[in-house]
Design an enzyme around this catalytic site. Sequence first.
Site, short mmCIF file in Angstrom:
data_model
loop_
_atom_site.label_atom_id
_atom_site.label_comp_id
_atom_site.label_asym_id
_atom_site.label_seq_id
_atom_site.Cartn_x
_atom_site.Cartn_y
_atom_site.Cartn_z
NE ARG A 114 -23.70 -3.46 -22.23
CZ ARG A 114 -23.45 -2.63 -21.19
NH1 ARG A 114 -22.55 -1.68 -21.30
NH2 ARG A 114 -24.09 -2.81 -20.06
CB SER A 125 -29.06 -5.60 -20.64
OG SER A 125 -28.76 -5.04 -19.39
CD GLU A 140 -26.02 -5.86 -23.70
OE1 GLU A 140 -26.46 -4.86 -23.15
OE2 GLU A 140 -25.47 -6.79 -23.08
N1 EPU Z 1 -36.12 0.59 -14.85
C1 EPU Z 1 -37.50 0.49 -14.73
N2 EPU Z 1 -38.04 -0.76 -14.80
C2 EPU Z 1 -37.31 -1.87 -15.00
C3 EPU Z 1 -35.90 -1.76 -15.13
C4 EPU Z 1 -35.33 -0.49 -15.05
O1 EPU Z 1 -38.20 1.48 -14.54
O2 EPU Z 1 -37.87 -2.97 -15.05
C5 EPU Z 1 -35.50 1.92 -14.70
C6 EPU Z 1 -34.72 1.98 -13.38
O3 EPU Z 1 -35.54 2.37 -12.29
C7 EPU Z 1 -33.66 3.00 -13.66
C8 EPU Z 1 -33.41 2.83 -15.16
O4 EPU Z 1 -34.52 2.11 -15.69
O5 EPU Z 1 -34.13 4.30 -13.42
C9 EPU Z 1 -32.10 2.10 -15.47
O6 EPU Z 1 -32.11 0.83 -14.84
P1 EPU Z 1 -30.78 0.16 -14.22
O7 EPU Z 1 -30.06 1.15 -13.37
O8 EPU Z 1 -31.18 -1.14 -13.61
O9 EPU Z 1 -29.82 -0.07 -15.43
P2 EPU Z 1 -30.10 -0.46 -16.95
O10 EPU Z 1 -29.95 0.77 -17.78
O11 EPU Z 1 -31.37 -1.20 -17.04
C10 EPU Z 1 -27.59 -0.93 -17.49
C11 EPU Z 1 -26.79 -2.01 -18.17
C12 EPU Z 1 -26.59 -3.19 -17.23
C13 EPU Z 1 -25.86 -2.71 -16.00
C14 EPU Z 1 -26.70 -1.62 -15.34
C15 EPU Z 1 -26.01 -0.99 -14.14
C16 EPU Z 1 -27.31 -1.82 -20.54
C17 EPU Z 1 -28.02 -2.40 -21.72
N3 EPU Z 1 -27.50 -2.43 -19.38
O12 EPU Z 1 -28.89 -1.45 -17.24
O13 EPU Z 1 -25.76 -4.13 -17.92
O14 EPU Z 1 -25.64 -3.77 -15.08
O15 EPU Z 1 -26.94 -0.53 -16.28
O16 EPU Z 1 -24.97 -0.19 -14.59
O17 EPU Z 1 -26.59 -0.83 -20.71
C18 EPU Z 1 -25.83 -6.05 -19.31
O18 EPU Z 1 -25.36 -5.35 -20.21
O19 EPU Z 1 -26.06 -7.28 -19.48
C19 EPU Z 1 -26.15 -5.45 -18.01
C20 EPU Z 1 -26.77 -6.12 -17.04
#
Ligand code: EPU
Length: 337
Positions: A164, A237, A333
């Site tokens: 990012r 995010s 972010e």
């Molecule tokens: N989780 C929770 N509770 C929540 C949200 C997430 O426990 O409310 C846990 C999920 O169960 C999972 C982990 O956190 O085990 C990661 O969650 P998720 O796979 O939804 O991905 P993320 O790390 O929250 C990142 C990117 C997203 C991208 C997704 C999918 C960043 C900051 N965010 O989110 O990017 O779509 O992975 O690859 O790296 C963005 O940058 O705007 C964005 C949406």
Amino acid sequence: MQILSNKDLSTFNTLGLRSQAALYTELHNIIDVHGLIGDSSIKKETWRILGGGSNLVLPSTVQGLVIRVANTGRELIHEDQDAWFVKAQAGEIWNDFVHWTLDQGFWGLENLSLIPGTVGAAPIQNIGAYGVEVKDTLHEVTCIDLQSGELKTLSNKECRFSYRDSFFKQEGAGRYLIWDVTFRLPKKNKLNLEYGDIRKEIERQGLDQNPRNISKVVCEIRLSKLPDPKVIGNAGSFFKNPIVPASLRDDLVKTYPSLVSFPASEGKVKLAAGWLIDQAGWKGKKLGPVGMFEKQALVLVNHGGANADDVWKTAAQVSADVKARFGVELEPEPIRW
Ligand code: EPU
């Protein structure tokens, strides 16, 4: 090129914050760019570049000149036995461009389907999702040096991408306007089904493993978890997933066995900020008009009528609660104007 005064920006930022630009213009072609660079009536230090407005927190009034990059077009510029080289103008909508590449029979961008924003904004924060980042296929970027007006081509390496982050968010911030982006899409690129629920969804629906079907399930997964900015204001995010020493993760996991982490560089791990925020009790919680989304705690939402102060107040409280509980700092972010 026309310069407007007191332009309402509330529909130009996906958080839907009330905001007004003192001055505003749009760039549709290179003649507009030259007109702008040659205009000495507006101080260059006050220029602000706007793409899709999906990663921005806007103040109520933006002093100076807001420049919306609005050039469009996309084409296959070269093909060899290993790859397709496709160029898109900065003002293209990112998701339309991804679907256009799939319609042409090219692949490599399917995991990045439905990310909001424009092509020109994509390299700035090295957008990423489902195990793929823009840096993986970006070949080069053409940008305009706002001080001299010169066109400059930056290679992938020169963009200094990391999670990012890029040169454009650091030393190059405010200096370069991204005008077009060229991608090298390898013909032998491996499909990436390993992140999140992609493989599970493909198998559950009995779909073939191909780029179009990956795009289809990525869109479905995103729509099921992330709020539509047209319905509820958000900037995706709101925090980065923090990168911390592996030793901190090892300590935390003793108290929180369900802590979610991913490998990062040597001796470091990336923690899931969404998990930390969720555990800190912020999922679906509000402070004034701003809260964290009920289905994905990492997404800050504007429930209506919020301004930048409301956003930063909630963000600060979320960060403080996560810090108090886990000792981990969260970094926002979106870019703050
Ligand atoms: N989780 C929770 N509770 C929540 C949200 C997430 O426990 O409310 C846990 C999920 O169960 C999972 C982990 O956190 O085990 C990661 O969650 P998720 O796979 O939804 O991905 P993320 O790390 O929250 C990142 C990117 C997203 C991208 C997704 C999918 C960043 C900051 N965010 O989110 O990017 O779509 O992975 O690859 O790296 C963005 O940058 O705007 C964005 C949406």
